[in-house]
Every structure is written in C-alpha cells, then in structure tokens.
Design a protein around this motif. Structure first.
Motif, PDB file in Angstrom:
ATOM      1  N   ALA A 242       0.850  -1.187   0.000  1.00  0.00           N
ATOM      2  CA  ALA A 242       0.000   0.000   0.000  1.00  0.00           C
ATOM      3  C   ALA A 242       0.887   1.239   0.000  1.00  0.00           C
ATOM      4  O   ALA A 242       2.043   1.191   0.442  1.00  0.00           O
ATOM      5  N   VAL A 243       0.329   2.329  -0.490  1.00  0.00           N
ATOM      6  CA  VAL A 243       0.986   3.633  -0.411  1.00  0.00           C
ATOM      7  C   VAL A 243       0.127   4.507   0.488  1.00  0.00           C
ATOM      8  O   VAL A 243      -1.084   4.624   0.264  1.00  0.00           O
ATOM      9  N   THR A 244       0.728   5.096   1.501  1.00  0.00           N
ATOM     10  CA  THR A 244      -0.034   5.950   2.403  1.00  0.00           C
ATOM     11  C   THR A 244       0.419   7.397   2.272  1.00  0.00           C
ATOM     12  O   THR A 244       1.597   7.673   2.040  1.00  0.00           O
ATOM     13  N   ALA A 245      -0.531   8.307   2.413  1.00  0.00           N
ATOM     14  CA  ALA A 245      -0.228   9.728   2.573  1.00  0.00           C
ATOM     15  C   ALA A 245      -0.206   9.972   4.070  1.00  0.00           C
ATOM     16  O   ALA A 245      -1.250  10.078   4.710  1.00  0.00           O
ATOM     17  N   GLN A 246       0.978  10.043   4.646  1.00  0.00           N
ATOM     18  CA  GLN A 246       1.128   9.934   6.099  1.00  0.00           C
ATOM     19  C   GLN A 246       2.231  10.865   6.581  1.00  0.00           C
ATOM     20  O   GLN A 246       3.207  11.118   5.875  1.00  0.00           O
ATOM     21  N   ASN A 247       2.049  11.379   7.798  1.00  0.00           N
ATOM     22  CA  ASN A 247       3.106  12.131   8.457  1.00  0.00           C
ATOM     23  C   ASN A 247       3.124  11.746   9.929  1.00  0.00           C
ATOM     24  O   ASN A 247       2.577  10.699  10.293  1.00  0.00           O
TER      25      ASN A 247
ATOM     26  N   VAL B 224      -4.946   6.211   2.002  1.00  0.00           N
ATOM     27  CA  VAL B 224      -4.289   4.925   1.760  1.00  0.00           C
ATOM     28  C   VAL B 224      -4.689   4.429   0.374  1.00  0.00           C
ATOM     29  O   VAL B 224      -5.882   4.406   0.038  1.00  0.00           O
ATOM     30  N   HIS B 225      -3.715   4.066  -0.426  1.00  0.00           N
ATOM     31  CA  HIS B 225      -3.964   3.488  -1.752  1.00  0.00           C
ATOM     32  C   HIS B 225      -3.421   2.065  -1.760  1.00  0.00           C
ATOM     33  O   HIS B 225      -2.215   1.845  -1.631  1.00  0.00           O
ATOM     34  N   ALA B 226      -4.294   1.076  -1.885  1.00  0.00           N
ATOM     35  CA  ALA B 226      -3.884  -0.322  -1.859  1.00  0.00           C
ATOM     36  C   ALA B 226      -3.261  -0.728  -3.195  1.00  0.00           C
ATOM     37  O   ALA B 226      -3.746  -0.354  -4.266  1.00  0.00           O
TER      38      ALA B 226
END
Length: 264
Positions: free
Chosen positions: A38-43, A50-52
């Motif tokens: 997954a790719v997360t937009a996170q800090n 979250v993009h699976a």
C-alpha cells in the motif's frame, strides 16, 4: 551478504513501514529488498489517505524478488485487506523462509490500517506460516477476540492462545502496558522476557515495524529466534533513547534508526 525482504506499506513520512524496515536492515548490516502492499499519505500526525496495491502486483513483486535474490528472512507488516493477505500467503507458500509477522492494525496516530475482514485471512493463511508473530497487546486481543491483557498471566495466556493458531513463536510486546518497565514476553519452544526502562518520549512512530524488521535481520544473518529477539530489543531501546535528538515533525516522530552511526 545476508538479504531480508520486507512486505509492507509505504510511509511517506519515512518513520514506519517499508522505510523503517529498510533503515533497520541497513543499520544492522543486512541488504533489504521490498514489496509494497500500500501507499499511504502519512506524516507524524495522521494517515490522510491509503492506496492499496492490487493483489496481483503484490504477488508479482514477491515472485520477482524471490526468484532472483537469495532472501534469508521475510518481514510482513501492513497488509490492509484480505486479498493482500491471501496474495502474500500464496506467494510465500512452500518457500520455507523464516517469516516475522507484525500484525499491523492501527497507526501511532490512531488511524486504522487494516479492514475487519482481513483479520480472518491473516489468521487462516499467514499465522501458520509465521516463524515469529509480534503483536502489541491490542493487536493480540483483536486477533483472539478478547479484551487486551492487563496483567502478566493474561499476557502469557494470550500468547499461548496465539501459538495455537500456528506461529512457532509469539512475542507479546509490552509497549501498551503500564509501569516503569516495558517488558516484551517471548513464548514458544522456550520462554524469554526482555525488559527495559520505559522511556518518556512521544517519538515512537514505527517502533513495531522497526522491532519486527530487526528480528528478521537477525534471522537473515543466521541467528536463532531468541538471540534475534534479544538483539532487536536492545537495539530498539537505543533507537528510542536517541529519538528526541531527531526532532522530525510535530506529532509522533520516528525512532533514530542510525543512532549507532551518526548523531542528530
């Protein structure tokens, strides 16, 4: 060269997930390969999106790595969905590799990182393949459908109940417990406790990812599970102790993966 593979989600903030795993492998002298789930937009404060990754792509990544690299151990982190869990289980089946499974469910910010229906797939397909399962107390409780353990006897009881689901070892992490001492309890063919003073810091983002990947690094280097857990526990304590020197972000900052190599 010892090689370890991490199968996990990406943390755009760099403190957890794939990024923490690769930093850990490097700090402990292991070459790291990676498979994104997954790719997360996170800090340090939140998981904004979250993009699976499609299950077929997860499977293809694992096969590409294992068909070429001499991987000696695998760490599994964030999976997110039942489809992802099944893809990973299918790709690893029959490979005979040591697997450290970190059942990632909730980010340090409190954001959920796994679907409810994925829990069953995790239990049915991946726990039986795990060499070491590394749940914190809320994760262990959720896997078992119980309330979180509140004393040593219940921690050990839940650890043994998880062993019955298939893993060879279970490391019941004590980070969510109270008290001045943090104790991780290893249950399996033998029993070991690993205790250290609880550190007063909010910079603990990625500790679960870091611990499980440190154990996987040890297994890739040929260490037995108890020795790999002991080294990982002590090394992570040092990384947390040095975390405040980094001053990354305004929320739960990361641990200092390279505390042995360079100061902040």
């Amino acid at each position: 060269m010892a090689i370890a593979l991490t199968i996990a989600g990406s943390d755009s903030g760099g403190g957890a997930g794939i990024q923490a795993d690769l930093k850990t492998f490097s700090a402990l002298g292991v070459y790291g390969a990676s498979v994104l789930t997954a790719v997360t937009a996170q800090n340090t404060r939140t998981v904004a999106a979250v993009h699976a990754i499609p299950p077929q792509m997860i499977h293809a990544q694992i096969r590409a790595v294992l068909d070429d690299l001499d991987v000696r151990a695998v760490k599994i982190g964030m999976l997110g969905s039942a489809e992802a869990a099944r893809a990973v289980a299918d790709a690893l089946a029959g490979r005979g590799l040591p697997v450290v499974l970190d059942p990632v469910m909730i980010a340090k910010s409190g954001d959920p990182l796994i679907e409810d229906e994925a829990i069953a797939a995790l239990k049915d397909r991946l726990l039986p393949q795990a060499t070491v399962l590394t749940p914190n107390l809320p994760e262990a409780a959720r896997l078992l459908g119980r309330a979180p353990a509140e004393d040593e006897a219940e921690v050990l009881a839940q650890g043994k109940a998880l062993l019955a689901l298939g893993p060879r070892w279970v490391l019941m992490k004590g980070g969510h417990a109270g008290g001045a001492i943090c104790t991780d309890r290893l249950v399996g063919p033998e029993r070991r406790d690993h205790a250290a003073p609880r550190l007063a810091t909010r910079n603990t983002h990625g500790t679960g990812c870091t611990l499980s990947s440190a154990i996987a690094a040890g297994l890739a280097q040929g260490m037995a599970v108890p020795a790999a857990v002991e080294r990982a526990h002590g090394w992570l304590h040092g990384a947390i102790l040095a975390a405040d020197r980094l001053r990354i972000g305004s929320g739960h900052g990361p641990v200092h993966h390279f505390h042995q190599w360079w100061p902040a």
